[in-house]
Design a protein around this motif. Structure first.
Motif, PDB file in Angstrom:
ATOM      1  N   ASP A   2      -4.514  10.260   1.385  1.00 15.91           N
ATOM      2  CA  ASP A   2      -3.773   9.009   1.325  1.00 15.91           C
ATOM      3  C   ASP A   2      -2.358   9.264   0.845  1.00 15.91           C
ATOM      4  O   ASP A   2      -2.142   9.917  -0.180  1.00 15.91           O
ATOM      5  CB  ASP A   2      -4.457   8.023   0.362  1.00 15.91           C
ATOM      6  CG  ASP A   2      -5.784   7.536   0.927  1.00 15.91           C
ATOM      7  OD1 ASP A   2      -5.944   7.571   2.163  1.00 15.91           O
ATOM      8  OD2 ASP A   2      -6.652   7.132   0.135  1.00 15.91           O
ATOM      9  N   LYS A   3      -1.403   8.749   1.588  1.00 15.05           N
ATOM     10  CA  LYS A   3      -0.009   8.921   1.188  1.00 15.05           C
ATOM     11  C   LYS A   3       0.345   7.950   0.070  1.00 15.05           C
ATOM     12  O   LYS A   3      -0.139   6.814   0.042  1.00 15.05           O
ATOM     13  CB  LYS A   3       0.914   8.697   2.386  1.00 15.05           C
ATOM     14  CG  LYS A   3       0.805   9.769   3.450  1.00 15.05           C
ATOM     15  CD  LYS A   3       1.929   9.629   4.463  1.00 15.05           C
ATOM     16  CE  LYS A   3       1.889  10.782   5.471  1.00 15.05           C
ATOM     17  NZ  LYS A   3       3.080  10.767   6.366  1.00 15.05           N
ATOM     18  N   LYS A   4       1.190   8.409  -0.850  1.00 15.09           N
ATOM     19  CA  LYS A   4       1.665   7.551  -1.923  1.00 15.09           C
ATOM     20  C   LYS A   4       2.784   6.664  -1.375  1.00 15.09           C
ATOM     21  O   LYS A   4       3.683   7.132  -0.677  1.00 15.09           O
ATOM     22  CB  LYS A   4       2.173   8.385  -3.099  1.00 15.09           C
ATOM     23  CG  LYS A   4       1.093   9.259  -3.733  1.00 15.09           C
ATOM     24  CD  LYS A   4      -0.078   8.439  -4.228  1.00 15.09           C
ATOM     25  CE  LYS A   4      -1.153   9.317  -4.863  1.00 15.09           C
ATOM     26  NZ  LYS A   4      -2.314   8.517  -5.310  1.00 15.09           N
ATOM     27  N   ARG A   5       2.726   5.404  -1.723  1.00 17.88           N
ATOM     28  CA  ARG A   5       3.607   4.394  -1.128  1.00 17.88           C
ATOM     29  C   ARG A   5       4.821   4.151  -2.022  1.00 17.88           C
ATOM     30  O   ARG A   5       4.685   3.832  -3.198  1.00 17.88           O
ATOM     31  CB  ARG A   5       2.812   3.120  -0.900  1.00 17.88           C
ATOM     32  CG  ARG A   5       1.551   3.391  -0.058  1.00 17.88           C
ATOM     33  CD  ARG A   5       0.518   2.288  -0.103  1.00 17.88           C
ATOM     34  NE  ARG A   5       0.987   1.085   0.549  1.00 17.88           N
ATOM     35  CZ  ARG A   5       1.348  -0.018  -0.083  1.00 17.88           C
ATOM     36  NH1 ARG A   5       1.285  -0.065  -1.419  1.00 17.88           N
ATOM     37  NH2 ARG A   5       1.753  -1.070   0.585  1.00 17.88           N
ATOM     38  N   GLN A  30       5.221   7.995   1.698  1.00 19.44           N
ATOM     39  CA  GLN A  30       5.757   7.161   2.765  1.00 19.44           C
ATOM     40  C   GLN A  30       6.505   5.981   2.162  1.00 19.44           C
ATOM     41  O   GLN A  30       6.102   5.434   1.128  1.00 19.44           O
ATOM     42  CB  GLN A  30       4.653   6.661   3.694  1.00 19.44           C
ATOM     43  CG  GLN A  30       3.706   5.635   3.074  1.00 19.44           C
ATOM     44  CD  GLN A  30       2.731   5.082   4.092  1.00 19.44           C
ATOM     45  OE1 GLN A  30       1.516   5.236   3.947  1.00 19.44           O
ATOM     46  NE2 GLN A  30       3.235   4.442   5.129  1.00 19.44           N
ATOM     47  N   VAL A  31       7.603   5.622   2.766  1.00 16.44           N
ATOM     48  CA  VAL A  31       8.392   4.471   2.326  1.00 16.44           C
ATOM     49  C   VAL A  31       7.795   3.221   2.969  1.00 16.44           C
ATOM     50  O   VAL A  31       7.727   3.110   4.193  1.00 16.44           O
ATOM     51  CB  VAL A  31       9.873   4.625   2.730  1.00 16.44           C
ATOM     52  CG1 VAL A  31      10.656   3.355   2.381  1.00 16.44           C
ATOM     53  CG2 VAL A  31      10.487   5.832   2.030  1.00 16.44           C
ATOM     54  N   VAL A  32       7.358   2.287   2.138  1.00 21.13           N
ATOM     55  CA  VAL A  32       6.686   1.090   2.666  1.00 21.13           C
ATOM     56  C   VAL A  32       7.572  -0.141   2.616  1.00 21.13           C
ATOM     57  O   VAL A  32       7.228  -1.185   3.161  1.00 21.13           O
ATOM     58  CB  VAL A  32       5.367   0.815   1.908  1.00 21.13           C
ATOM     59  CG1 VAL A  32       4.370   1.920   2.167  1.00 21.13           C
ATOM     60  CG2 VAL A  32       5.615   0.638   0.415  1.00 21.13           C
ATOM     61  N   ASP A  46       5.694  -7.549  -5.557  1.00 18.48           N
ATOM     62  CA  ASP A  46       4.560  -8.478  -5.483  1.00 18.48           C
ATOM     63  C   ASP A  46       3.826  -8.342  -4.148  1.00 18.48           C
ATOM     64  O   ASP A  46       2.593  -8.354  -4.085  1.00 18.48           O
ATOM     65  CB  ASP A  46       5.046  -9.922  -5.641  1.00 18.48           C
ATOM     66  CG  ASP A  46       5.162 -10.336  -7.097  1.00 18.48           C
ATOM     67  OD1 ASP A  46       4.458  -9.750  -7.945  1.00 18.48           O
ATOM     68  OD2 ASP A  46       5.964 -11.226  -7.399  1.00 18.48           O
ATOM     69  N   GLU A  47       4.593  -8.225  -3.074  1.00 16.41           N
ATOM     70  CA  GLU A  47       3.999  -8.189  -1.733  1.00 16.41           C
ATOM     71  C   GLU A  47       3.330  -6.847  -1.421  1.00 16.41           C
ATOM     72  O   GLU A  47       2.282  -6.810  -0.774  1.00 16.41           O
ATOM     73  CB  GLU A  47       5.087  -8.463  -0.678  1.00 16.41           C
ATOM     74  CG  GLU A  47       5.657  -9.870  -0.727  1.00 16.41           C
ATOM     75  CD  GLU A  47       6.811 -10.045   0.253  1.00 16.41           C
ATOM     76  OE1 GLU A  47       7.129  -9.088   0.998  1.00 16.41           O
ATOM     77  OE2 GLU A  47       7.406 -11.146   0.275  1.00 16.41           O
ATOM     78  N   LEU A  48       3.939  -5.750  -1.884  1.00 19.29           N
ATOM     79  CA  LEU A  48       3.515  -4.426  -1.445  1.00 19.29           C
ATOM     80  C   LEU A  48       2.729  -3.621  -2.478  1.00 19.29           C
ATOM     81  O   LEU A  48       2.012  -2.688  -2.115  1.00 19.29           O
ATOM     82  CB  LEU A  48       4.751  -3.601  -1.025  1.00 19.29           C
ATOM     83  CG  LEU A  48       5.600  -4.205   0.096  1.00 19.29           C
ATOM     84  CD1 LEU A  48       6.918  -3.434   0.233  1.00 19.29           C
ATOM     85  CD2 LEU A  48       4.829  -4.178   1.413  1.00 19.29           C
ATOM     86  N   THR A  49       2.882  -3.969  -3.754  1.00 18.60           N
ATOM     87  CA  THR A  49       2.289  -3.198  -4.865  1.00 18.60           C
ATOM     88  C   THR A  49       2.326  -1.687  -4.585  1.00 18.60           C
ATOM     89  O   THR A  49       1.274  -1.053  -4.434  1.00 18.60           O
ATOM     90  CB  THR A  49       0.840  -3.644  -5.174  1.00 18.60           C
ATOM     91  OG1 THR A  49       0.052  -3.539  -3.983  1.00 18.60           O
ATOM     92  CG2 THR A  49       0.803  -5.045  -5.698  1.00 18.60           C
ATOM     93  N   PRO A  50       3.527  -1.134  -4.522  1.00 24.16           N
ATOM     94  CA  PRO A  50       3.672   0.297  -4.202  1.00 24.16           C
ATOM     95  C   PRO A  50       3.192   1.188  -5.339  1.00 24.16           C
ATOM     96  O   PRO A  50       2.999   0.731  -6.468  1.00 24.16           O
ATOM     97  CB  PRO A  50       5.188   0.438  -4.006  1.00 24.16           C
ATOM     98  CG  PRO A  50       5.765  -0.599  -4.918  1.00 24.16           C
ATOM     99  CD  PRO A  50       4.820  -1.760  -4.835  1.00 24.16           C
TER     100      PRO A  50
END
Length: 211
Positions: A2-5, A30-32, A46-50
């Motif tokens: 799993d890639k770190k976001r 990966q850039v999310v 809030d939307e992405l919780t990276p």
């Protein structure tokens, strides 16, 4: 694997694009999401919780420090790294107090992948220029507006002795608390008085309480 976001926030679009290229070259990241203000940082977090928020400090609308305070208030375990051009003492102290995981300078961009991996592993990461400043800045943070003991070459152990003297403990009691011999405590005290240009432990206690 799993890639770190990663979420990128910077008000310079060219820098954001460059950072995305550097990060995307790492197979485990990966850039999310990308944004250009503190308000966007809060919204996108809030939307992405990276896994990591990589953010500039000086931005219009809401700066990075303000955004980090909001995000950490809501997500105490958030991993936030500041990547900025500015090594202002005030910014660094505020960042440390907020509990962010790192403070890097943009000129150290080549070390960014290493810093991201370290942050994912739970380490705190600081650029070389920041590391050099940390001892003096921590002294300032502990003694806001007060005397800078480090400028007089007072060591951490000597500072502990000063505090205990000011609290009224005898040499014997200080020795027990710090697991030292009484002779060592006397030597510490003599060195401290010489460094601070004071006459005796009473003057030392007064000096500490005033500062």
């Amino acid at each position: 694997m799993d890639k770190k976001r990663i979420l990128l926030i910077d008000d310079d679009e060219l820098i954001t694009m460059s950072l995305e290229m550097i990060i995307s070259a790492e197979e485990d990241f990966q850039v999310v999401g990308k944004g250009n203000s503190g308000k966007e940082a809060v919204k996108l977090y809030d939307e992405l919780t990276p896994d990591i928020l990589l953010m500039d400090i000086r931005m219009a609308d809401m700066n990075g420090l303000e955004a980090a305070e909001v995000i950490l208030g809501k997500y105490p375990d958030a991993t936030i790294l500041f990547l900025t051009t500015f090594s202002d003492d005030e910014y660094i102290v505020k960042a440390l107090k907020l509990g962010v995981k790192g403070y890097l300078l943009k000129q150290d961009y080549k070390s960014l992948p290493v810093a991201l991996h370290a942050a994912i592993d739970g380490q705190s990461v600081f650029g070389g220029a920041i590391v050099d400043k940390l001892p003096a800045l921590m002294n300032k943070a502990d003694n806001p507006g007060g005397f800078n003991y480090q400028e007089k070459d007072i060591t951490e152990k000597e500072y502990e002795v000063i505090q205990l003297v000011a609290e009224g403990f005898s040499n014997k009691e200080i020795a027990q608390k710090l697991f030292l011999s009484e002779g060592t405590v006397r030597n510490y005290l003599s060195t401290i008085l010489e460094k601070l240009e004071l006459r005796d432990r009473t003057q030392l206690a007064i000096f500490y309480l005033k500062n």
